[in-house]
Scaffold this active site. Structure first.
Site, mmCIF file in Angstrom:
data_model
loop_
_atom_site.group_PDB
_atom_site.id
_atom_site.type_symbol
_atom_site.label_atom_id
_atom_site.label_comp_id
_atom_site.label_asym_id
_atom_site.label_seq_id
_atom_site.Cartn_x
_atom_site.Cartn_y
_atom_site.Cartn_z
ATOM 1 N N SER A 79 36.756 14.290 13.388
ATOM 2 C CA SER A 79 37.317 13.300 12.942
ATOM 3 C C SER A 79 37.396 12.294 12.618
ATOM 4 C CB SER A 79 38.832 14.090 11.999
ATOM 5 O OG SER A 79 39.331 12.825 11.613
ATOM 6 N N TYR B 224 46.501 17.951 15.527
ATOM 7 C CA TYR B 224 45.080 17.924 14.819
ATOM 8 C C TYR B 224 44.300 16.790 16.036
ATOM 9 C CZ TYR B 224 41.597 16.774 11.101
ATOM 10 O OH TYR B 224 41.002 16.849 10.047
HETATM 11 P P1 NAD Z 1 39.952 22.638 2.872
HETATM 12 O O1 NAD Z 1 41.617 23.417 3.183
HETATM 13 O O2 NAD Z 1 39.132 21.986 2.069
HETATM 14 O O3 NAD Z 1 38.557 23.843 4.049
HETATM 15 C C1 NAD Z 1 38.753 24.530 5.215
HETATM 16 C C2 NAD Z 1 38.046 25.981 4.866
HETATM 17 O O4 NAD Z 1 38.724 26.168 6.440
HETATM 18 C C3 NAD Z 1 38.790 26.491 3.985
HETATM 19 O O5 NAD Z 1 37.186 27.449 3.631
HETATM 20 C C4 NAD Z 1 39.345 27.974 4.430
HETATM 21 O O6 NAD Z 1 39.908 29.077 3.671
HETATM 22 C C5 NAD Z 1 39.380 27.243 5.966
HETATM 23 N N1 NAD Z 1 39.979 28.009 7.124
HETATM 24 C C6 NAD Z 1 41.520 27.779 7.003
HETATM 25 N N2 NAD Z 1 41.771 28.089 7.810
HETATM 26 C C7 NAD Z 1 41.173 29.334 8.272
HETATM 27 C C8 NAD Z 1 40.802 30.162 9.252
HETATM 28 N N3 NAD Z 1 42.233 30.789 10.066
HETATM 29 N N4 NAD Z 1 39.610 31.353 9.046
HETATM 30 C C9 NAD Z 1 38.588 30.640 8.691
HETATM 31 N N5 NAD Z 1 38.880 29.999 8.002
HETATM 32 C C10 NAD Z 1 39.865 29.161 7.751
HETATM 33 O O7 NAD Z 1 39.681 21.875 3.835
HETATM 34 P P2 NAD Z 1 38.144 19.706 4.060
HETATM 35 O O8 NAD Z 1 39.298 18.918 3.965
HETATM 36 O O9 NAD Z 1 37.311 20.464 3.616
HETATM 37 O O10 NAD Z 1 38.368 19.912 5.773
HETATM 38 C C11 NAD Z 1 37.415 21.319 6.600
HETATM 39 C C12 NAD Z 1 36.844 20.343 7.703
HETATM 40 O O11 NAD Z 1 36.962 19.078 7.935
HETATM 41 C C13 NAD Z 1 38.227 20.826 9.084
HETATM 42 O O12 NAD Z 1 38.303 20.814 10.461
HETATM 43 C C14 NAD Z 1 38.802 19.351 8.776
HETATM 44 O O13 NAD Z 1 40.241 18.376 9.683
HETATM 45 C C15 NAD Z 1 37.984 18.166 8.586
HETATM 46 N N6 NAD Z 1 38.233 16.984 8.349
HETATM 47 C C16 NAD Z 1 38.513 16.748 7.051
HETATM 48 C C17 NAD Z 1 38.657 15.604 6.174
HETATM 49 C C18 NAD Z 1 39.338 15.153 5.378
HETATM 50 O O14 NAD Z 1 39.485 14.145 4.532
HETATM 51 N N7 NAD Z 1 39.457 15.939 3.926
HETATM 52 C C19 NAD Z 1 38.808 14.041 7.031
HETATM 53 C C20 NAD Z 1 38.341 14.754 8.309
HETATM 54 C C21 NAD Z 1 38.263 15.549 8.801
#
Ligand code: NAD
Length: 262
Positions: free
Chosen positions: A142, A155
Site C-alpha cells: 500500500s 495496517y
Molecule cells: P476487499 O475487502 O475488497 O477484498 C479483500 C479480500 O480479502 C476479499 O476477497 C476477502 O474475502 C479476503 N480476505 C479477508 N480476510 C481474509 C482471510 N482471513 N483469509 C482469506 N481471505 C481473506 O479489499 P481490497 O480493497 O480489494 O484490498 C485488497 C488488498 O489491497 C489488501 O491487502 C489491502 O490492504 C490492499 N490495498 C487496498 C487499497 C484500496 O484502496 N482498496 C489500497 C492499498 C492497498
C-alpha cells in the site's frame, strides 16, 4: 508460455484480488481464487472468471489468519495444477483507531492476515519456484507501506513489513540464481468494497455527500484526485509477471496517483 502457468491470488473473491485474478486469467494463467469463506457465491465468482476469460480456475478455501491454512493453500494448488508459478499475496483487512484504543485482537488479526500470511504462503511456494526455475511473488502492500497516517498503526506496520519481506525474498531468489522475482505493489486509494465502506463511514462522520467525501476527504492525499482502478493494479501484476520485468526485483511499484511524490 509452453505449459500454462498457475497463479494463486489470496483474498481474490473481491476488489483488487479479483481484478488481478481477471487480468492474469485474460493472460492465459490457471487461477486459484481464495478466501476464508466457503459459499456458493465464492464458487460462482470462480466459475464466472473461468468462463469469461477461457481460463481454468479453482476455488480453494483457506483462512489467511492461520499459518497452516496458508501453507495448505499452496500445497492444494500444487496438487490441483502441478505448479505454483505466481503467488499474489493480496488478502488484507483494516481497522482504524488510536493506538491507545486499538483492540489487541485487531492488531493480531491485521498482522496475521496482512503480513504473516505472506511469509507462510511464500515459504511454501518458494521451494516449488526454485525447483521450477521460474517464479513471481507479488505482495500487495500500500502507499501505507511507504508512508504513515494516524490511527492505522497495525495496517501501516504490516504493510511496511510486507515491503521489507519482499526485498528479502527477492535477495534469496537472486542468491539461488533462478528466474524468479519478488516485488510489492503499493496502491493508493482504489475503489473496492473495502473503500466503499470507508466512504459510507466518512459521509456520516463529516455530514457530507459522496462526491464531497471522495474529493475533500478520501483523495486529499492522492494528487491526481482520482482513484486507481482494480484493472490498473491487475495490469501492473501482469507486467511484473512478464519477461520485461525479469530484472525488476526487491522493489515496490507505487500505483498511487502521486501520493508518495508529495
Ligand atoms: P476487499 O475487502 O475488497 O477484498 C479483500 C479480500 O480479502 C476479499 O476477497 C476477502 O474475502 C479476503 N480476505 C479477508 N480476510 C481474509 C482471510 N482471513 N483469509 C482469506 N481471505 C481473506 O479489499 P481490497 O480493497 O480489494 O484490498 C485488497 C488488498 O489491497 C489488501 O491487502 C489491502 O490492504 C490492499 N490495498 C487496498 C487499497 C484500496 O484502496 N482498496 C489500497 C492499498 C492497498
Amino acid at each position: 508460455m509452453s505449459k500454462k502457468r498457475t497463479a494463486v491470488i489470496t483474498g481474490s473473491t473481491s476488489g483488487i484480488g479479483l481484478g488481478i485474478a481477471r487480468a492474469l486469467a485474460e493472460n492465459g494463467y490457471n487461477i486459484v481464487v481464495n478466501s476464508f469463506s466457503d459459499t456458493s457465491e465464492d464458487r460462482a465468482i470462480t466459475a464466472d472468471l473461468a468462463s469469461k476469460h477461457g481460463s481454468t480456475a479453482e476455488y480453494i478455501q483457506a483462512d489467511m489468519s492461520d499459518a497452516g491454512q496458508c501453507r495448505a493453500l499452496i500445497a492444494n494448488a500444487m496438487e490441483k495444477f502441478g505448479s505454483v508459478d505466481v503467488l499474489v499475496n493480496n488478502a488484507g483487512i483494516q481497522h482504524v483507531a488510536k493506538i491507545e484504543e486499538f483492540p489487541a485482537e485487531k492488531w493480531d488479526a491485521i498482522i496475521a492476515i496482512n503480513l504473516s500470511s505472506a511469509f507462510h504462503t511464500s515459504a511454501a511456494a518458494i521451494p516449488l519456484m526454485k525447483e521450477a526455475g521460474w517464479g513471481r511473488i507479488i505482495n500487495i502492500a500500500s502507499a501505507h507501506g511507504l508512508t504513515a497516517s494516524p490511527f492505522k498503526s497495525a495496517y501501516i506496520a504490516a504493510k511496511h513489513g510486507v515491503v521489507g519481506l519482499s526485498k528479502t525474498i527477492a535477495l534469496e531468489f537472486a542468491e539461488a540464481r533462478v528466474n524468479a522475482t519478488c516485488n510489492a505493489i503499493c496502491p493508493g486509494y482504489v475503489l473496492t468494497p473495502l473503500m466503499e465502506a470507508q466512504i459510507a463511514d466518512q459521509m456520516k462522520v463529516h455530514n457530507m455527500g459522496r462526491d464531497d467525501v471522495i474529493e475533500k476527504v478520501m483523495l486529499l492525499r492522492q494528487p491526481t484526485r482520482q482513484f486507481a482502478t482494480v484493472d490498473q493494479i491487475g495490469g501492473t501484476a501482469v507486467f511484473l509477471c512478464s519477461d520485461a520485468a525479469a530484472q525488476i526485483t526487491g522493489t515496490s511499484i507505487s500505483v498511487d496517483g502521486g501520493w508518495t511524490a508529495l
